[in-house]
Design a protein around this motif. Structure first.
Motif, PDB file in Angstrom:
ATOM      1  N   ALA A   1       0.753  -1.290  -0.048  1.00 18.88           N
ATOM      2  CA  ALA A   1       0.095  -0.064   0.153  1.00 18.88           C
ATOM      3  C   ALA A   1       0.705   1.266   0.140  1.00 18.88           C
ATOM      4  O   ALA A   1       1.913   1.173   0.479  1.00 18.88           O
ATOM      5  CB  ALA A   1      -0.825   0.070   1.164  1.00 18.88           C
TER       6      ALA A   1
ATOM      7  N   TYR B   1       8.422   2.904 -10.909  1.00 20.31           N
ATOM      8  CA  TYR B   1       7.419   2.989  -9.843  1.00 20.31           C
ATOM      9  C   TYR B   1       5.866   3.125 -10.082  1.00 20.31           C
ATOM     10  O   TYR B   1       5.546   3.851 -11.021  1.00 20.31           O
ATOM     11  CB  TYR B   1       8.111   4.337  -8.952  1.00 20.31           C
ATOM     12  CG  TYR B   1       7.204   4.471  -7.894  1.00 20.31           C
ATOM     13  CD1 TYR B   1       7.407   4.156  -6.386  1.00 20.31           C
ATOM     14  CD2 TYR B   1       6.105   5.269  -7.914  1.00 20.31           C
ATOM     15  CE1 TYR B   1       6.457   4.451  -5.363  1.00 20.31           C
ATOM     16  CE2 TYR B   1       5.139   5.699  -6.682  1.00 20.31           C
ATOM     17  CZ  TYR B   1       5.266   5.348  -5.440  1.00 20.31           C
ATOM     18  OH  TYR B   1       4.515   5.580  -4.498  1.00 20.31           O
TER      19      TYR B   1
ATOM     20  N   ASP C   1       1.688   1.101  -9.648  1.00 16.48           N
ATOM     21  CA  ASP C   1       0.669   0.515  -8.847  1.00 16.48           C
ATOM     22  C   ASP C   1       0.325  -0.775  -9.655  1.00 16.48           C
ATOM     23  O   ASP C   1       0.293  -0.746 -10.864  1.00 16.48           O
ATOM     24  CB  ASP C   1      -0.648   1.489  -8.832  1.00 16.48           C
ATOM     25  CG  ASP C   1      -0.334   2.953  -7.991  1.00 16.48           C
ATOM     26  OD1 ASP C   1       0.453   3.019  -7.341  1.00 16.48           O
ATOM     27  OD2 ASP C   1      -1.123   3.820  -8.417  1.00 16.48           O
TER      28      ASP C   1
ATOM     29  N   GLU D   1      -2.663  -3.702 -10.150  1.00 16.36           N
ATOM     30  CA  GLU D   1      -4.083  -4.006 -10.266  1.00 16.36           C
ATOM     31  C   GLU D   1      -4.236  -5.443 -10.794  1.00 16.36           C
ATOM     32  O   GLU D   1      -3.787  -5.621 -12.184  1.00 16.36           O
ATOM     33  CB  GLU D   1      -4.864  -2.929 -10.957  1.00 16.36           C
ATOM     34  CG  GLU D   1      -6.371  -3.226 -10.934  1.00 16.36           C
ATOM     35  CD  GLU D   1      -7.300  -2.040 -11.624  1.00 16.36           C
ATOM     36  OE1 GLU D   1      -7.738  -1.279 -11.128  1.00 16.36           O
ATOM     37  OE2 GLU D   1      -7.285  -2.078 -12.891  1.00 16.36           O
TER      38      GLU D   1
ATOM     39  N   VAL E   1      -5.805  -4.413  -5.590  1.00 11.70           N
ATOM     40  CA  VAL E   1      -5.122  -3.070  -5.849  1.00 11.70           C
ATOM     41  C   VAL E   1      -3.748  -2.793  -4.520  1.00 11.70           C
ATOM     42  O   VAL E   1      -4.110  -2.868  -3.600  1.00 11.70           O
ATOM     43  CB  VAL E   1      -5.849  -1.991  -5.919  1.00 11.70           C
ATOM     44  CG1 VAL E   1      -5.192  -0.737  -6.126  1.00 11.70           C
ATOM     45  CG2 VAL E   1      -7.033  -2.149  -6.863  1.00 11.70           C
ATOM     46  N   ALA E   2      -2.467  -2.506  -5.306  1.00 13.11           N
ATOM     47  CA  ALA E   2      -1.577  -2.184  -4.519  1.00 13.11           C
ATOM     48  C   ALA E   2      -0.817  -0.936  -5.114  1.00 13.11           C
ATOM     49  O   ALA E   2      -0.472  -1.180  -6.294  1.00 13.11           O
ATOM     50  CB  ALA E   2      -0.451  -3.455  -4.302  1.00 13.11           C
ATOM     51  N   ARG E   3      -0.299  -0.148  -4.179  1.00 17.44           N
ATOM     52  CA  ARG E   3       0.254   1.020  -4.616  1.00 17.44           C
ATOM     53  C   ARG E   3       1.607   1.364  -4.042  1.00 17.44           C
ATOM     54  O   ARG E   3       1.626   0.697  -2.906  1.00 17.44           O
ATOM     55  CB  ARG E   3      -0.794   2.349  -4.197  1.00 17.44           C
ATOM     56  CG  ARG E   3      -2.212   2.012  -4.455  1.00 17.44           C
ATOM     57  CD  ARG E   3      -2.898   3.313  -4.917  1.00 17.44           C
ATOM     58  NE  ARG E   3      -4.403   3.185  -4.801  1.00 17.44           N
ATOM     59  CZ  ARG E   3      -4.913   2.934  -6.197  1.00 17.44           C
ATOM     60  NH1 ARG E   3      -3.929   2.638  -7.117  1.00 17.44           N
ATOM     61  NH2 ARG E   3      -6.111   2.881  -6.312  1.00 17.44           N
ATOM     62  N   GLY E   4       2.369   1.981  -4.700  1.00 19.65           N
ATOM     63  CA  GLY E   4       3.533   2.182  -4.449  1.00 19.65           C
ATOM     64  C   GLY E   4       4.719   1.124  -4.612  1.00 19.65           C
ATOM     65  O   GLY E   4       5.596   0.793  -3.699  1.00 19.65           O
TER      66      GLY E   4
ATOM     67  N   TYR F   1       0.654  -3.022 -14.305  1.00 18.29           N
ATOM     68  CA  TYR F   1       1.454  -2.362 -13.665  1.00 18.29           C
ATOM     69  C   TYR F   1       1.494  -1.173 -14.289  1.00 18.29           C
ATOM     70  O   TYR F   1       1.690  -0.867 -15.398  1.00 18.29           O
ATOM     71  CB  TYR F   1       2.942  -3.009 -13.510  1.00 18.29           C
ATOM     72  CG  TYR F   1       4.035  -2.461 -12.514  1.00 18.29           C
ATOM     73  CD1 TYR F   1       3.694  -1.769 -11.550  1.00 18.29           C
ATOM     74  CD2 TYR F   1       5.109  -2.142 -13.215  1.00 18.29           C
ATOM     75  CE1 TYR F   1       4.700  -1.154 -10.746  1.00 18.29           C
ATOM     76  CE2 TYR F   1       6.252  -1.534 -12.440  1.00 18.29           C
ATOM     77  CZ  TYR F   1       5.946  -0.870 -11.356  1.00 18.29           C
ATOM     78  OH  TYR F   1       6.932  -0.563 -10.369  1.00 18.29           O
TER      79      TYR F   1
ATOM     80  N   ASP G   1       2.423   5.936 -11.658  1.00 19.31           N
ATOM     81  CA  ASP G   1       1.641   6.591 -10.449  1.00 19.31           C
ATOM     82  C   ASP G   1       0.616   7.466 -11.046  1.00 19.31           C
ATOM     83  O   ASP G   1       0.978   8.123 -12.105  1.00 19.31           O
ATOM     84  CB  ASP G   1       2.736   7.415  -9.742  1.00 19.31           C
ATOM     85  CG  ASP G   1       2.244   7.990  -8.450  1.00 19.31           C
ATOM     86  OD1 ASP G   1       1.919   7.578  -7.323  1.00 19.31           O
ATOM     87  OD2 ASP G   1       1.781   9.404  -8.498  1.00 19.31           O
ATOM     88  N   ARG G   2      -0.519   7.632 -10.572  1.00 20.73           N
ATOM     89  CA  ARG G   2      -1.678   8.327 -10.973  1.00 20.73           C
ATOM     90  C   ARG G   2      -1.186   9.770 -11.171  1.00 20.73           C
ATOM     91  O   ARG G   2      -1.889  10.484 -12.153  1.00 20.73           O
ATOM     92  CB  ARG G   2      -2.930   8.133 -10.092  1.00 20.73           C
ATOM     93  CG  ARG G   2      -3.410   6.785 -10.088  1.00 20.73           C
ATOM     94  CD  ARG G   2      -4.555   6.319  -9.177  1.00 20.73           C
ATOM     95  NE  ARG G   2      -3.934   6.630  -7.773  1.00 20.73           N
ATOM     96  CZ  ARG G   2      -4.597   6.318  -6.577  1.00 20.73           C
ATOM     97  NH1 ARG G   2      -6.020   6.381  -6.720  1.00 20.73           N
ATOM     98  NH2 ARG G   2      -4.022   6.307  -5.508  1.00 20.73           N
TER      99      ARG G   2
ATOM    100  N   GLY H   1      -0.928   7.751 -14.895  1.00 23.13           N
ATOM    101  CA  GLY H   1      -1.451   6.401 -14.674  1.00 23.13           C
ATOM    102  C   GLY H   1      -1.129   5.560 -16.100  1.00 23.13           C
ATOM    103  O   GLY H   1      -1.858   4.453 -16.076  1.00 23.13           O
TER     104      GLY H   1
END
Length: 274
Positions: free
Chosen positions: A19, A204, A206, A208, A220-223, A255, A258-259, A263
């Protein structure tokens, strides 16, 4: 936001795994943003906020960490720092180096970069550490009762790190998703996948995980980062048992960047998870 349970010792965080959010937290300290990228002469700011009920003091410093194939970050002692890592420490400047934060009053730390002429193109990285300074124990004239045993007083020290990245020259990178599987460990089930990187900078973004015919993402996993010192890493994300069961079978793993920077898709793959 990240919140870490208070315990004895030093806690650090980096944008590595399951996360991520615009704010990191350790103890009563909030830090935003989670990572800093410097690619020119202009600097930026990191905002600290004490969400506790009492003033707190933090010492700010830089340290070198290297990513492992398992996705962790190892702290590197001074004598083992490479020339490129030393260059990162020398290029990154910041102020102040110590702050005392009243409750709920933000403090700005200014971060800049000084790239010497002739610096080879590449990505240079250090990690900014915000370490709590324990309160001094007040002196007392009251005599303590004699004891035949050994008494140990433990003081909790909290800290958090964020990567500070300096990019010099025209850099690029690509990433590819490898095998994916569900495992069961001492801490419970986890969703795992291999992630490789090529090029001369980090990647780097996210993750999904979706399945055809299912409206909502399964995970969903971020970072998720892969730094230049490794060509590949294994990403391991702890998930509840019911989620682990749903992840098995055919899935699509995406993959994406970053938004905040659009994104866009970095890589996308169909996998059968066992």
């Amino acid at each position: 936001m990240f919140r870490f349970l208070k315990a004895f010792g030093l806690f650090t965080a980096a944008a590595l795994g399951a996360a991520a959010a615009p704010v990191h937290a350790a103890g009563d300290l909030l830090v935003a943003p989670t990572r800093v990228i410097l690619d020119g002469s202009r600097g930026t700011e990191v905002v600290l906020n004490n969400i506790g009920s009492a003033p707190a003091t933090y010492r700010i410093s830089l340290e070198i960490k290297r990513m492992t194939a398992a996705g962790g970050l190892d702290e590197i002692v001074e004598e083992n720092v490479t020339a490129a890592e030393r260059a990162a420490l020398d290029m990154i400047v910041f102020s102040p180096r110590r702050v005392t934060l009243p409750p709920n009053q933000p403090q700005v730390v200014r971060v800049g970069v000084r790239v010497p002429e002739g610096t080879p193109p590449g990505e240079y990285r250090a990690h900014m550490l915000f370490r709590a300074v324990p309160d001094a124990v007040p002196a007392t004239a009251e005599a303590k009762p004699a004891s035949t045993g050994v008494s140990i007083a433990l003081t909790p020290i909290y800290g958090i790190t964020i990567p500070v990245i300096v990019r010099v020259g025209d850099l690029g990178a690509e990433a590819a998703i490898g095998d994916a599987w569900v495992s069961e460990g001492a801490d419970g089930p986890a969703f795992n996948f291999d992630l490789s990187r090529s090029g001369n900078r980090s990647v780097y973004g996210d993750i999904e995980v979706t399945r055809a015919g299912v409206a909502e993402p399964l995970l969903v996993a971020r970072g998720i980062a892969v730094y230049p010192e490794v060509a590949a890493r294994t990403v391991s994300l702890r998930v509840p048992g019911e989620v682990a069961a749903k992840l098995k079978g055919p899935v699509r793993i995406r993959y994406s960047e970053d938004r905040e920077i659009g994104g866009g898709t970095i890589d996308e793959a169909e996998r059968v998870v066992k």
